[in-house]
Each structure stands twice: as C-alpha cells, then as structure tokens.
Design a protein around this motif. Structure first.
Motif, PDB file in Angstrom:
ATOM      1  N   TRP A  57      59.980  23.862 -22.710  1.00 42.58           N
ATOM      2  CA  TRP A  57      60.797  24.588 -23.695  1.00 42.58           C
ATOM      3  C   TRP A  57      60.833  23.901 -25.058  1.00 42.58           C
ATOM      4  O   TRP A  57      61.155  24.535 -26.043  1.00 42.58           O
ATOM      5  CB  TRP A  57      62.215  24.795 -23.174  1.00 42.58           C
ATOM      6  N   TYR A  58      60.484  22.627 -25.118  1.00 43.31           N
ATOM      7  CA  TYR A  58      60.425  21.971 -26.421  1.00 43.31           C
ATOM      8  C   TYR A  58      59.451  22.684 -27.350  1.00 43.31           C
ATOM      9  O   TYR A  58      59.613  22.682 -28.566  1.00 43.31           O
ATOM     10  CB  TYR A  58      59.973  20.519 -26.270  1.00 43.31           C
ATOM     11  N   ALA A  59      58.406  23.280 -26.777  1.00 44.94           N
ATOM     12  CA  ALA A  59      57.332  23.870 -27.575  1.00 44.94           C
ATOM     13  C   ALA A  59      57.682  25.230 -28.152  1.00 44.94           C
ATOM     14  O   ALA A  59      56.850  25.830 -28.852  1.00 44.94           O
ATOM     15  CB  ALA A  59      56.060  23.982 -26.733  1.00 44.94           C
ATOM     16  N   LEU A  60      58.874  25.751 -27.908  1.00 45.36           N
ATOM     17  CA  LEU A  60      59.249  27.027 -28.526  1.00 45.36           C
ATOM     18  C   LEU A  60      59.161  26.949 -30.044  1.00 45.36           C
ATOM     19  O   LEU A  60      58.720  27.903 -30.703  1.00 45.36           O
ATOM     20  CB  LEU A  60      60.663  27.421 -28.097  1.00 45.36           C
ATOM     21  N   LEU A  61      59.559  25.840 -30.618  1.00 50.52           N
ATOM     22  CA  LEU A  61      59.458  25.668 -32.065  1.00 50.52           C
ATOM     23  C   LEU A  61      58.001  25.711 -32.507  1.00 50.52           C
ATOM     24  O   LEU A  61      57.666  26.339 -33.520  1.00 50.52           O
ATOM     25  CB  LEU A  61      60.095  24.345 -32.476  1.00 50.52           C
ATOM     26  N   LEU A  62      57.134  25.089 -31.752  1.00 56.95           N
ATOM     27  CA  LEU A  62      55.710  25.085 -32.079  1.00 56.95           C
ATOM     28  C   LEU A  62      55.130  26.493 -32.034  1.00 56.95           C
ATOM     29  O   LEU A  62      54.324  26.876 -32.895  1.00 56.95           O
ATOM     30  CB  LEU A  62      54.962  24.164 -31.110  1.00 56.95           C
ATOM     31  N   VAL A  63      55.524  27.288 -31.052  1.00 56.77           N
ATOM     32  CA  VAL A  63      55.032  28.664 -30.938  1.00 56.77           C
ATOM     33  C   VAL A  63      55.429  29.477 -32.166  1.00 56.77           C
ATOM     34  O   VAL A  63      54.623  30.245 -32.711  1.00 56.77           O
ATOM     35  CB  VAL A  63      55.572  29.319 -29.653  1.00 56.77           C
ATOM     36  N   ALA A  64      56.661  29.321 -32.631  1.00 59.13           N
ATOM     37  CA  ALA A  64      57.107  30.055 -33.826  1.00 59.13           C
ATOM     38  C   ALA A  64      56.313  29.623 -35.054  1.00 59.13           C
ATOM     39  O   ALA A  64      55.957  30.457 -35.898  1.00 59.13           O
ATOM     40  CB  ALA A  64      58.596  29.832 -34.047  1.00 59.13           C
ATOM     41  N   ARG A  96      47.270  29.566 -37.018  1.00 62.81           N
ATOM     42  CA  ARG A  96      46.291  28.703 -36.350  1.00 62.81           C
ATOM     43  C   ARG A  96      46.597  28.677 -34.858  1.00 62.81           C
ATOM     44  O   ARG A  96      47.242  27.779 -34.340  1.00 62.81           O
ATOM     45  CB  ARG A  96      46.321  27.303 -36.959  1.00 62.81           C
ATOM     46  N   TRP A  97      46.059  29.670 -34.163  1.00 68.83           N
ATOM     47  CA  TRP A  97      46.419  29.914 -32.772  1.00 68.83           C
ATOM     48  C   TRP A  97      46.007  28.789 -31.832  1.00 68.83           C
ATOM     49  O   TRP A  97      46.540  28.678 -30.716  1.00 68.83           O
ATOM     50  CB  TRP A  97      45.785  31.235 -32.303  1.00 68.83           C
ATOM     51  N   GLU A  98      45.048  27.944 -32.245  1.00 69.21           N
ATOM     52  CA  GLU A  98      44.602  26.884 -31.338  1.00 69.21           C
ATOM     53  C   GLU A  98      45.721  25.913 -30.978  1.00 69.21           C
ATOM     54  O   GLU A  98      45.679  25.247 -29.931  1.00 69.21           O
ATOM     55  CB  GLU A  98      43.422  26.124 -31.939  1.00 69.21           C
ATOM     56  N   TRP A  99      46.754  25.823 -31.831  1.00 69.51           N
ATOM     57  CA  TRP A  99      47.879  24.944 -31.530  1.00 69.51           C
ATOM     58  C   TRP A  99      48.702  25.450 -30.350  1.00 69.51           C
ATOM     59  O   TRP A  99      49.514  24.702 -29.794  1.00 69.51           O
ATOM     60  CB  TRP A  99      48.775  24.793 -32.751  1.00 69.51           C
ATOM     61  N   VAL A 144      42.504  21.785 -30.745  1.00 66.68           N
ATOM     62  CA  VAL A 144      43.005  21.658 -32.114  1.00 66.68           C
ATOM     63  C   VAL A 144      41.923  21.080 -33.020  1.00 66.68           C
ATOM     64  O   VAL A 144      41.701  21.569 -34.141  1.00 66.68           O
ATOM     65  CB  VAL A 144      44.271  20.782 -32.144  1.00 66.68           C
ATOM     66  N   CYS A 145      41.234  20.051 -32.550  1.00 62.38           N
ATOM     67  CA  CYS A 145      40.165  19.441 -33.352  1.00 62.38           C
ATOM     68  C   CYS A 145      39.029  20.428 -33.588  1.00 62.38           C
ATOM     69  O   CYS A 145      38.477  20.503 -34.700  1.00 62.38           O
ATOM     70  CB  CYS A 145      39.641  18.188 -32.656  1.00 62.38           C
ATOM     71  N   ALA A 146      38.683  21.205 -32.549  1.00 64.15           N
ATOM     72  CA  ALA A 146      37.619  22.198 -32.698  1.00 64.15           C
ATOM     73  C   ALA A 146      38.019  23.278 -33.693  1.00 64.15           C
ATOM     74  O   ALA A 146      37.193  23.722 -34.518  1.00 64.15           O
ATOM     75  CB  ALA A 146      37.298  22.820 -31.343  1.00 64.15           C
ATOM     76  N   GLY A 147      39.279  23.699 -33.645  1.00 63.65           N
ATOM     77  CA  GLY A 147      39.744  24.703 -34.599  1.00 63.65           C
ATOM     78  C   GLY A 147      39.707  24.184 -36.020  1.00 63.65           C
ATOM     79  O   GLY A 147      39.297  24.895 -36.943  1.00 63.65           O
TER      80      GLY A 147
END
Length: 474
Positions: A383-390, A397-400, A433-436
C-alpha cells in the motif's frame, strides 16, 4: 465491421477485471491463490489500459469514469482481506472521541478497558478459534488490532481523519464506513487527475490510477490511510507551480497524513532558484505540520511520534541484514554501507530534481525521487506504492508501475518463497525503469509532452488511430 471495436474491447477487459477483483476479495483467498489472482488482475489491468489507448477521444472520459467507479467499488465487497491496519484506525478514532490521546495508550492498556467492544476485542470463544488476524492479549483474550502492545504511529492529519470517520460511523462493525470513505477519496483522486491531465497532458493516463488493482485492494478494501495522503499530494503538486503557499500547505497536510509525501519536496521545488521561492513552499509546509501536531502535543503525556521509531527498527530500516530492506543495495554493497548509500543517492537525486526539474510538471521530479526511494529501500508493504501509482498517472512513465507491483509481490510472495522473491521483483522493476529511461532518451524526434499536439476528439463510432501511430509533418 464494428467501428467502435476498441470501446468494446476495453469494456470487456474492465468487466473481466472487476469480476476477478470481486472474486478475489470476496473469496478471502490466501497464500498462492491470492498471489495468482492479484497477478491476473494486473494482467487484465494492463490489457484494459492498452485497449483504452485506441478508444476515440470523446469516448475516453465516459469509459474512464465508469470503469473507475466499477473497479473502485469492488473493494467494498468484502471485509479487509490482506491487512488489519483499518482496525487500528477505528480504535484510534474511538479513543479520541472518548477524550483520550491516541499517543498515550496502547490498545491493551487497562485504562481503556471501558472502550473495548466485541468487534475489535472478540469474546473468549472467538479467541479460542485462533483466527489468523487476531492478536493475543496478556489476559488470555485477543484483538483484531495489530501490535496491540504499542502506541499508534500515525501523524495528526491521519488521526483527525480517523476521528471524523468514527463520528459518522454507525455502531457495530465499522470497517464498511472506513472503506466507503476511502472509496470516495480514491474517486476524488481520479477526478483531480482528470482535471489536471485534460489541461496539461493526456487523459488516457488517468486509467493508470483509476483502473489499477492496487486502488480497490489497498486503498478501498484495506482502507489504508495512504489514500488520504495521495489525494492531498496530488492536490499539492497540481497547484504548487502557480500558488506556492497553497501548495506548501497541502504538502504539509499530506506529510502529516503519512510521512511518505515528504519525498515530494524536491519535485515541488523544481525550478525554484531563489531562496524566496523555496521558502514560499517549505515554510507553509513546516508550519502546517507543526500546527497539526500542536494540539496533540498539548493533550498528550507521551511522545506524539508514538511507535514510529520502533516500527522503523522492526521493519529493518536501521539494520540492513535483519530484513528484506535495501535488498538491491545489498547485492552490491556490504550491509553496513546500505543506509549511508541510501542517504547519498537520495541527496543527489533530490538536488538534481530541484535544480533541473520542470516547474510546470512538479510531479515528474516527484516520481523520480519517490520511485528511487522505493528501489533503494525495497519496502515490503504494497500500500505504500499508492502514491507512486498516482504519480505515474500524472506523468505517464508507466514503467514505474513495476515498482508498485514489486511491492505487492514482496508483501504477498515473501511469506511463501522467502526474501529472494522480493529481491527478484525489485530487480526486475529496476531493470524496467532503466529500460524505459534508455528508450525515451534514444527516441528520435522526441519532444516535451506539454508541447506534443493531441488529436482532436472523435465521435465514439469513428475509426481511431492510436496516438503512437500519429504522424507529424513539418
């Protein structure tokens, strides 16, 4: 020939996604079954997003909003499935409503015996069944609240939210009120993203948040307070470029909800070269956090940081060898070097984002700092990654999203297969992420997204050409 085939395909993918999420949550799956179902939900999510890219412009918003409501609502179909945090939220709200500071007493404190109810503190018969989500107490009974022997860790915006939800909750089982409130917040984030991307970007991106399985599972079903921090964070980034003081206040509110939005500060300061511009954001943010904490400081006899430092130690953030934290760094560095390495890398990334970031797109730098922190720390909670999804939905940059999926894998798969699974998941996410980044750097004729022309909206029944196939001529 079906001229609106992309609409049909996207609708079918969304229908399949919502059906799978309902089955997954309502079935109370555990272990490998839960992991497999969640992985399937992410596959359907990816397919739906790809299909949406081919949907004609005028059909995007209705389909996007309808899908957001359907996906979000799936989180309301069952009691919390993979986390018991919301029970602590309900307890903290009840404690405050009774005139006690949530920072002064742990749930097992005898001073609060009169506040116990059978929902949060089941009777002896229920405790004897030893259900997996029940924590034992010293008196032989049990509670649904995790870590019942320690004080709360939640900051003041979160505590105020718990009190507000308690005030509007009916007696009895209160998780449904928490879930419903979280669902409203999730839809508010979707609405805010639509407004921002319609002005500065591509509305298709909103689906990366609105249809993401992490939203109904973590934000709604488990009712994590992170969703409140996400809403405040998105609002802060939306206004900070033109209204620095207002952006600082909103950022302070976000930090006082879940600490994690502190990672957004370098992005919020993108392009702020003058000290006055920097202080216009930082001072309101710090003042807001201080003002929110002050009432609790005056009312509490114990520290208002509660179990926060103990939680950090418990999760292994102070000793890399004790847990799965810093998993990628530990592949190349001695354990004792992990924490200094995180500090050095994050300082370098923050300074780069601050000095070279686009002030019109503060979320772009915020995505880099937040995503980098996740790759360095390798947290084990999804659930920490909810901020990252937003932030991904804002920036595109969808690769994240692979980093968010890695967190879910760490949370669900580590108990089954050990820490190696989490390390592998975060390693794959870092490679993506690096590939993107490399692909975008090498893209010929690339232009800033804000300068890229967007095709005119088309009726739903008009054939469409994907944006990636649009040709621009000099």
């Amino acid at each position: 020939m079906i001229r609106n085939r992309p609409v049909v395909v996207a609708t079918l993918m969304l229908t399949a996604l919502t059906a799978l999420l309902v089955a997954l949550l309502h079935g109370n799956a555990r272990g490998a079954g839960l992991l497999a179902g969640y992985a399937g939900a992410w596959v359907l999510f990816a397919a739906a997003v790809v299909a949406l890219r081919r949907v004609p412009g005028r059909c995007v918003l209705p389909l996007l909003v309808t899908g957001a409501i359907a996906v979000t609502a799936t989180g309301l179909t069952a009691a919390p499935t993979t986390s018991t945090d919301s029970y602590r939220y309900a307890w903290d709200g009840r404690v405050q409503a009774s005139g006690f500071s949530p920072y002064d007493h742990a749930p097992d404190d005898p001073a609060l015996l009169e506040l116990r109810d059978v929902w949060l503190f089941p009777d002896a018969a229920a405790c004897a069944r030893s259900e997996p989500d029940l924590a034992p107490l010293d008196d032989g009974l049990c509670t649904r609240i995790n870590r019942p022997t320690v004080h709360t860790i939640y900051p003041p915006t979160a505590e105020a939210w718990f009190l507000l939800v308690h005030a509007v909750s009916p007696d009895g089982v209160r998780h449904k009120t928490l879930q419903t409130a979280a669902a409203l917040l999730a839809l508010a984030v979707t609405a805010l993203l639509v407004v921002i991307t319609r002005r500065r970007g591509d509305p298709h991106r909103v689906a990366l948040w609105a249809w993401c399985p992490a939203v109904p599972v973590e934000a709604v079903n488990n009712a994590h307070v992170d969703i409140l921090a996400v809403l405040l964070s998105v609002a802060a980034l939306a206004v900070v470029a033109r209204h620095r003081v207002a952006g600082g206040v909103l950022l302070g509110l976000a930090v006082a909800a879940k600490m994690l939005p502190a990672l957004l500060v370098p992005g919020a300061l993108s392009g702020a070269k003058r000290p006055r511009a920097v202080l216009a954001v930082l001072l309101p943010a710090v003042a807001t956090v201080g003002a929110l904490y002050l009432p609790y400081v005056l009312l509490s006899q114990e520290s208002v940081f509660g179990y926060l430092s103990g939680y950090a130690r418990e999760e292994g953030y102070d000793e890399a060898a004790a847990s799965g934290r810093y998993a990628l760094l530990r592949l190349v560095l001695p354990d004792a070097w992990a924490v200094p390495a995180v500090v050095l890398v994050m300082v370098a990334v923050a300074l780069t984002v601050w000095s070279r970031g686009d002030p019109e797109r503060p979320w772009s730098g915020a995505l880099v700092t937040t995503g980098t922190a996740f790759l360095l720390l390798t947290p084990g909670y999804s659930w920490y990654a909810l901020l990252l999804v937003a932030l991904v939905a804002l920036d595109g940059r969808w690769e994240w999203l692979g980093v968010a999926l890695a967190g879910a894998t760490a949370y669900l798969a580590t108990p089954l297969a050990g820490q190696g699974t989490a390390t592998t998941a975060y390693g794959i996410a870092a490679a993506a992420v690096c590939a993107g980044w490399w692909t975008r750097r090498r893209a010929e004729g690339a232009v800033p997204d804000t300068a890229r022309p967007h095709p005119r909206p088309r009726p739903c029944d008009e054939p469409t050409t994907p944006p990636t196939e649009t040709r621009h001529h000099a």
